[in-house]
Enzyme design. Sequence first.
Site, PDB file in Angstrom:
ATOM      1  N   SER A  19      32.817  27.873  26.550  1.00 44.30           N
ATOM      2  CA  SER A  19      32.017  29.049  26.214  1.00 44.30           C
ATOM      3  C   SER A  19      32.818  30.323  26.038  1.00 44.30           C
ATOM      4  CB  SER A  19      30.961  29.263  27.285  1.00 44.30           C
ATOM      5  OG  SER A  19      31.570  29.447  28.543  1.00 44.30           O
ATOM      6  N   HIS A  29      26.730  24.807  25.254  1.00 40.27           N
ATOM      7  CA  HIS A  29      26.931  25.649  24.074  1.00 40.27           C
ATOM      8  C   HIS A  29      26.999  24.852  22.774  1.00 40.27           C
ATOM      9  CE1 HIS A  29      27.495  29.697  25.781  1.00 40.27           C
ATOM     10  NE2 HIS A  29      27.901  29.043  26.857  1.00 40.27           N
ATOM     11  N   LYS A  44      19.919  28.374  26.351  1.00 42.46           N
ATOM     12  CA  LYS A  44      20.780  29.019  25.353  1.00 42.46           C
ATOM     13  C   LYS A  44      20.131  28.914  23.982  1.00 42.46           C
ATOM     14  CE  LYS A  44      24.676  29.099  28.334  1.00 42.46           C
ATOM     15  NZ  LYS A  44      25.492  28.230  29.154  1.00 42.46           N
TER      16      LYS A  44
HETATM   17  C1  LIG Z   1      25.538  28.297  30.653  1.00 44.98           C
HETATM   18  C2  LIG Z   1      26.141  27.045  31.099  1.00 44.98           C
HETATM   19  C3  LIG Z   1      25.580  26.320  32.138  1.00 44.98           C
HETATM   20  C4  LIG Z   1      24.416  26.825  32.926  1.00 44.98           C
HETATM   21  O1  LIG Z   1      23.230  26.694  32.235  1.00 44.98           O
HETATM   22  P1  LIG Z   1      21.925  27.414  32.811  1.00 44.98           P
HETATM   23  O2  LIG Z   1      20.812  26.665  32.197  1.00 44.98           O
HETATM   24  O3  LIG Z   1      21.990  28.838  32.402  1.00 44.98           O
HETATM   25  O4  LIG Z   1      21.978  27.261  34.293  1.00 44.98           O
HETATM   26  C5  LIG Z   1      26.142  25.107  32.475  1.00 44.98           C
HETATM   27  N1  LIG Z   1      27.231  24.649  31.827  1.00 44.98           N
HETATM   28  C6  LIG Z   1      27.814  25.323  30.832  1.00 44.98           C
HETATM   29  C7  LIG Z   1      28.994  24.756  30.147  1.00 44.98           C
HETATM   30  C8  LIG Z   1      27.298  26.550  30.442  1.00 44.98           C
HETATM   31  O5  LIG Z   1      27.874  27.231  29.450  1.00 44.98           O
END
Ligand SMILES: *Cc1c(COP(=O)(O)O)cnc(C)c1O
Length: 392
Positions: A181, A209, A240
């Site tokens: 990310s 992502h 996301k």
């Molecule tokens: C954002 C993210 C998470 C967490 O996801 P949420 O649903 O916001 O808890 C987990 N793993 C990765 C790689 C992320 O980028």
Amino acid sequence: MVKEPLGFVQDELANLQEQGLYNHIRTLEGPQGAWVTINSEKMLNFCSNNYLGLAADARIKAAAKIAIDEFGVGPGAVRTIAGTMTLHKELEDTLAAFKKVPAVLTLQSGFTANLAVIGALVGRNDTIYSDSLNHASIIDGCRLSRAEIKVYDHCDMDSLKARLEEPVSGRRLIITDGVFSMDGDLAPLPEIVELARRFGAMTMVDDAHGEGVLGSHGRGIVDHFDLHGQVDIEVGTLSKALGVVGGYVAGTKELIDYLAQRGRPFLFSSALTPADVAACTEAVRILAEDDSLVKKLWENGRYFKDAVQKLGFNIGRSQTPITPVMLGEAAQAAEFSVRLSNHQVFAQSIGFPTVPHGKARIRVMVSASHSREDLDYGIEAFRKVGKELGII
Ligand SMILES: *Cc1c(COP(=O)(O)O)cnc(C)c1O
């Protein structure tokens, strides 16, 4: 005199301020979107993971409202005790079909999905192979599992192979982010799958992502590399690109059945609410039917990256619409962010510990909801601030 036990907190906060690492959290006076309102001012939004602009989509809001009328607002308790709603089943079936996997289990977040899976698959005497830039929720999931953690160099298959060659007993699990990310680069998943096969390891990819971004209709990194059926465990988020909130695990029917018995965040934390779940189902349906938002996201990403690179900024090694504008020390990145906000551009700086010291950046997240004019507006602000600070 006895020291005040909580006294260190003030010192730590002062330290963060001094190093430019203190997070000033902005308050939005309205929904997420291409523009947001902060302090009664409209700001171009370059920081959300709302890749496809679905967070305030009218169709999804309508689905959430209907679910509240029909199912109420709360899940009652954990699903193993209070039961599960048809809505949750519907989301899991819809997601499984979309991801082309046999089964899916939803959790409260991507973070808890990682905690649920890792601890259920490995424990003491087992070994995890983890990319050095994996997300914090993976790192915490690994630590909680009590398995031995062997960290390999970022996306470096020689390093992974060398770690796999070290003799171990017990189960083995290779874990990687799909899209990293902070840099926007991709895990070399085909090579990882190949090594896993050779060494008898399970493979797990966290596609947070990649969801809604990579592959056909945004099906994710497994689809992007055409590896259906070859990655043992996919973890994803609904917060996301899908625009809502929640996490999930995708895999075989047996794996999902097992996680519903053994995944601790599933067993000990309540399920997503009816509104969340119905909203997620609608978001997945929209994606399955129509890939125009995914296409627009990539078009916007390419346009923005091209333009800032031409201005002379270093945008790292991104292979996705994520655009890290590399600025060196955290204080410089923080100053850049403040100056962007003077031009009505909302783009937070990111420093240690989210990224290494000296690699602070503004990570620009363009979305499908940005128009060409929006992007031009943002690019012009980057040009002005870059000149002001003598970076370009
Ligand atoms: C954002 C993210 C998470 C967490 O996801 P949420 O649903 O916001 O808890 C987990 N793993 C990765 C790689 C992320 O980028």
